[in-house]
Design a protein around this motif. Structure first.
Motif, PDB file in Angstrom:
ATOM      1  N   ALA A 179      24.046  18.563  22.612  1.00  0.00           N
ATOM      2  CA  ALA A 179      24.306  19.448  21.477  1.00  0.00           C
ATOM      3  C   ALA A 179      23.551  19.056  20.215  1.00  0.00           C
ATOM      4  N   VAL A 180      23.055  17.812  20.132  1.00  0.00           N
ATOM      5  CA  VAL A 180      22.408  17.369  18.894  1.00  0.00           C
ATOM      6  C   VAL A 180      20.912  17.658  18.921  1.00  0.00           C
ATOM      7  N   ARG A 181      20.313  17.595  17.754  1.00  0.00           N
ATOM      8  CA  ARG A 181      18.872  17.858  17.663  1.00  0.00           C
ATOM      9  C   ARG A 181      18.050  16.671  18.112  1.00  0.00           C
ATOM     10  N   LEU A 182      18.474  15.451  17.703  1.00  0.00           N
ATOM     11  CA  LEU A 182      17.642  14.275  17.951  1.00  0.00           C
ATOM     12  C   LEU A 182      18.499  13.076  18.342  1.00  0.00           C
ATOM     13  N   PRO A 183      18.496  12.682  19.622  1.00  0.00           N
ATOM     14  CA  PRO A 183      19.139  11.429  20.009  1.00  0.00           C
ATOM     15  C   PRO A 183      18.137  10.279  19.981  1.00  0.00           C
ATOM     16  N   ARG A 184      18.606   9.113  19.541  1.00  0.00           N
ATOM     17  CA  ARG A 184      17.744   7.925  19.495  1.00  0.00           C
ATOM     18  C   ARG A 184      18.535   6.754  20.065  1.00  0.00           C
ATOM     19  N   TYR A 185      17.819   5.842  20.759  1.00  0.00           N
ATOM     20  CA  TYR A 185      18.466   4.770  21.492  1.00  0.00           C
ATOM     21  C   TYR A 185      18.031   3.398  20.963  1.00  0.00           C
ATOM     22  N   GLY A 186      18.899   2.401  21.228  1.00  0.00           N
ATOM     23  CA  GLY A 186      18.492   1.010  21.119  1.00  0.00           C
ATOM     24  C   GLY A 186      18.685   0.358  19.773  1.00  0.00           C
ATOM     25  N   CYS A 187      19.593   0.879  18.933  1.00  0.00           N
ATOM     26  CA  CYS A 187      19.666   0.357  17.565  1.00  0.00           C
ATOM     27  C   CYS A 187      20.918  -0.446  17.246  1.00  0.00           C
ATOM     28  N   ASP A 188      21.862  -0.570  18.199  1.00  0.00           N
ATOM     29  CA  ASP A 188      23.041  -1.400  17.967  1.00  0.00           C
ATOM     30  C   ASP A 188      23.677  -1.068  16.612  1.00  0.00           C
ATOM     31  N   CYS A 189      24.020  -2.097  15.830  1.00  0.00           N
ATOM     32  CA  CYS A 189      24.689  -1.867  14.552  1.00  0.00           C
ATOM     33  C   CYS A 189      23.805  -1.156  13.536  1.00  0.00           C
ATOM     34  N   TYR A 190      22.496  -1.236  13.708  1.00  0.00           N
ATOM     35  CA  TYR A 190      21.582  -0.620  12.743  1.00  0.00           C
ATOM     36  C   TYR A 190      21.781   0.893  12.694  1.00  0.00           C
ATOM     37  N   GLY A 191      22.130   1.497  13.837  1.00  0.00           N
ATOM     38  CA  GLY A 191      22.382   2.930  13.847  1.00  0.00           C
ATOM     39  C   GLY A 191      23.547   3.314  12.960  1.00  0.00           C
ATOM     40  N   PHE A 192      24.623   2.512  12.973  1.00  0.00           N
ATOM     41  CA  PHE A 192      25.761   2.784  12.102  1.00  0.00           C
ATOM     42  C   PHE A 192      25.370   2.626  10.631  1.00  0.00           C
ATOM     43  N   ALA A 193      24.533   1.647  10.332  1.00  0.00           N
ATOM     44  CA  ALA A 193      24.064   1.475   8.957  1.00  0.00           C
ATOM     45  C   ALA A 193      23.251   2.676   8.506  1.00  0.00           C
ATOM     46  N   MET A 194      22.485   3.273   9.430  1.00  0.00           N
ATOM     47  CA  MET A 194      21.698   4.454   9.079  1.00  0.00           C
ATOM     48  C   MET A 194      22.587   5.659   8.792  1.00  0.00           C
ATOM     49  N   VAL A 195      23.741   5.751   9.462  1.00  0.00           N
ATOM     50  CA  VAL A 195      24.697   6.801   9.117  1.00  0.00           C
ATOM     51  C   VAL A 195      25.232   6.572   7.710  1.00  0.00           C
ATOM     52  N   ALA A 196      25.603   5.329   7.401  1.00  0.00           N
ATOM     53  CA  ALA A 196      26.113   5.015   6.057  1.00  0.00           C
ATOM     54  C   ALA A 196      25.072   5.310   4.981  1.00  0.00           C
ATOM     55  N   ALA A 197      23.803   5.092   5.307  1.00  0.00           N
ATOM     56  CA  ALA A 197      22.726   5.272   4.330  1.00  0.00           C
ATOM     57  C   ALA A 197      22.259   6.712   4.226  1.00  0.00           C
ATOM     58  N   GLY A 198      22.765   7.605   5.086  1.00  0.00           N
ATOM     59  CA  GLY A 198      22.380   9.006   5.011  1.00  0.00           C
ATOM     60  C   GLY A 198      21.089   9.346   5.731  1.00  0.00           C
ATOM     61  N   HIS A 199      20.623   8.472   6.611  1.00  0.00           N
ATOM     62  CA  HIS A 199      19.400   8.732   7.371  1.00  0.00           C
ATOM     63  C   HIS A 199      19.675   9.286   8.758  1.00  0.00           C
ATOM     64  N   ALA A 200      20.896   9.167   9.238  1.00  0.00           N
ATOM     65  CA  ALA A 200      21.318   9.685  10.531  1.00  0.00           C
ATOM     66  C   ALA A 200      22.724  10.249  10.353  1.00  0.00           C
ATOM     67  N   ASP A 201      23.214  10.942  11.382  1.00  0.00           N
ATOM     68  CA  ASP A 201      24.447  11.696  11.219  1.00  0.00           C
ATOM     69  C   ASP A 201      25.593  11.234  12.112  1.00  0.00           C
ATOM     70  N   ILE A 202      25.279  10.722  13.306  1.00  0.00           N
ATOM     71  CA  ILE A 202      26.301  10.284  14.244  1.00  0.00           C
ATOM     72  C   ILE A 202      25.858   8.963  14.856  1.00  0.00           C
ATOM     73  N   ALA A 203      26.792   8.029  14.988  1.00  0.00           N
ATOM     74  CA  ALA A 203      26.586   6.818  15.781  1.00  0.00           C
ATOM     75  C   ALA A 203      27.759   6.710  16.732  1.00  0.00           C
ATOM     76  N   ILE A 204      27.460   6.442  17.988  1.00  0.00           N
ATOM     77  CA  ILE A 204      28.509   6.435  19.000  1.00  0.00           C
ATOM     78  C   ILE A 204      28.251   5.309  19.995  1.00  0.00           C
ATOM     79  N   GLU A 205      29.327   4.603  20.371  1.00  0.00           N
ATOM     80  CA  GLU A 205      29.217   3.504  21.329  1.00  0.00           C
ATOM     81  C   GLU A 205      30.504   3.420  22.147  1.00  0.00           C
ATOM     82  N   PRO A 206      30.410   3.043  23.427  1.00  0.00           N
ATOM     83  CA  PRO A 206      31.605   2.813  24.230  1.00  0.00           C
ATOM     84  C   PRO A 206      31.951   1.322  24.300  1.00  0.00           C
ATOM     85  N   GLY A 207      33.227   1.031  24.503  1.00  0.00           N
ATOM     86  CA  GLY A 207      33.656  -0.319  24.837  1.00  0.00           C
ATOM     87  C   GLY A 207      33.374  -1.392  23.811  1.00  0.00           C
ATOM     88  N   LEU A 208      33.517  -1.065  22.522  1.00  0.00           N
ATOM     89  CA  LEU A 208      33.262  -2.063  21.487  1.00  0.00           C
ATOM     90  C   LEU A 208      34.436  -3.033  21.361  1.00  0.00           C
TER      91      LEU A 208
END
Length: 259
Positions: A179-208
């Motif tokens: 459903a999303v426009r752009l999925p990106r892989y391999g960023c661990d916690c950095y992806g969540f930081a990008m959501v906080a910074a307004g550069h990405a929109d969703i970060a999702i992980e299983p089994g944290l």
């Protein structure tokens, strides 16, 4: 409720960086914490957590600590620090600068402050109770805000790898990714930081685990976003976790996961 100031959070980050950064890309020894499979740990993981714990013990001896490498002490106290000295150890040992040191502080079980520090890029994302800020290179703190007004169809999504999802969880994740426009892989916690910074929109992980997410919750919440488990509950105890830049996008993402 009194929280440690931003200067103390930065002190913790710099103490950990003094252990992790000199060892980065230096081909140090890597141990495997699993009998089967691969869960790497390095000397840098252990040294960084030891440095963080020493500072907390010196400045806040009445606080509890939960750490990935050295376990728990005083976890029944009102203030508990939750530490992942290197989130993204696989990236760390592969020479990729998308790992980070995560330190969060929970108060009565709720994550109230914390940081994600990427020493190689000198980016310190910190939430101190008054907001979320980027500290970099001695420049003035930059206030951060999540990106609003996005639907799944024009959203950017981060996850470490779809291979982590299994069974019904994989089916749910695949619906969201489709459903999303752009999925990106391999960023661990950095992806969540990008959501906080307004550069990405969703970060999702299983089994944290708790130490994978506690530091990231205040970063995103104090920047205007939402972090929960897939069932909508608080995420401090880990599990399957999703973060989004707005309440509307978060709700839409949960509907896709639960379809």
């Amino acid at each position: 409720m009194t929280l440690p100031d931003r200067a103390f959070l930065e002190q913790l980050a710099r103490a950990a960086a003094a252990e992790t950064l000199p060892r980065f890309r230096m081909a140090g020894a890597v141990a495997n914490k699993l009998g089967e499979g691969f869960d790497p740990v390095t000397e840098a993981d252990r040294a960084a957590e030891a440095a963080i714990r020493a500072l907390i013990g010196a400045h806040h001896p009445d606080h509890g600590i939960i750490g990935e490498e050295y376990g728990s002490e005083g976890e029944d106290r009102s203030h508990v620090w939750v530490i992942d000295p290197i989130d993204g150890t696989r990236a760390y040992i592969s020479g990729l600068p998308v790992w980070g040191t995560l330190v969060g502080l929970t108060v009565d079980g709720v994550a109230r402050s914390g940081f994600m520090h990427q020493p190689f890029t000198d980016e310190l994302f910190v939430a101190d109770g008054s907001g979320t800020f980027l500290l970099r290179g001695g420049a003035d703190p930059q206030a951060l805000e999540t990106r609003k007004g996005k639907s799944p169809g024009d959203a950017t999504l981060f996850t470490t790898t779809p291979a982590l999802y299994e069974g019904a969880g994989r089916e749910a994740y695949d619906r969201l990714e489709a459903a999303v426009r752009l999925p990106r892989y391999g960023c661990d916690c950095y992806g969540f930081a990008m959501v906080a910074a307004g550069h990405a929109d969703i970060a999702i992980e299983p089994g944290l685990a708790p130490y994978d997410i506690c530091a990231l919750i205040p970063l995103i919440e104090q920047a205007g976003g939402v972090v929960t488990r897939w069932d909508g509950g608080r995420a401090e105890q880990g599990g399957d976790v999703i973060a989004a830049g707005s309440a509307e996008l978060h709700e839409a993402a949960l509907e896709l996961l639960d379809a």
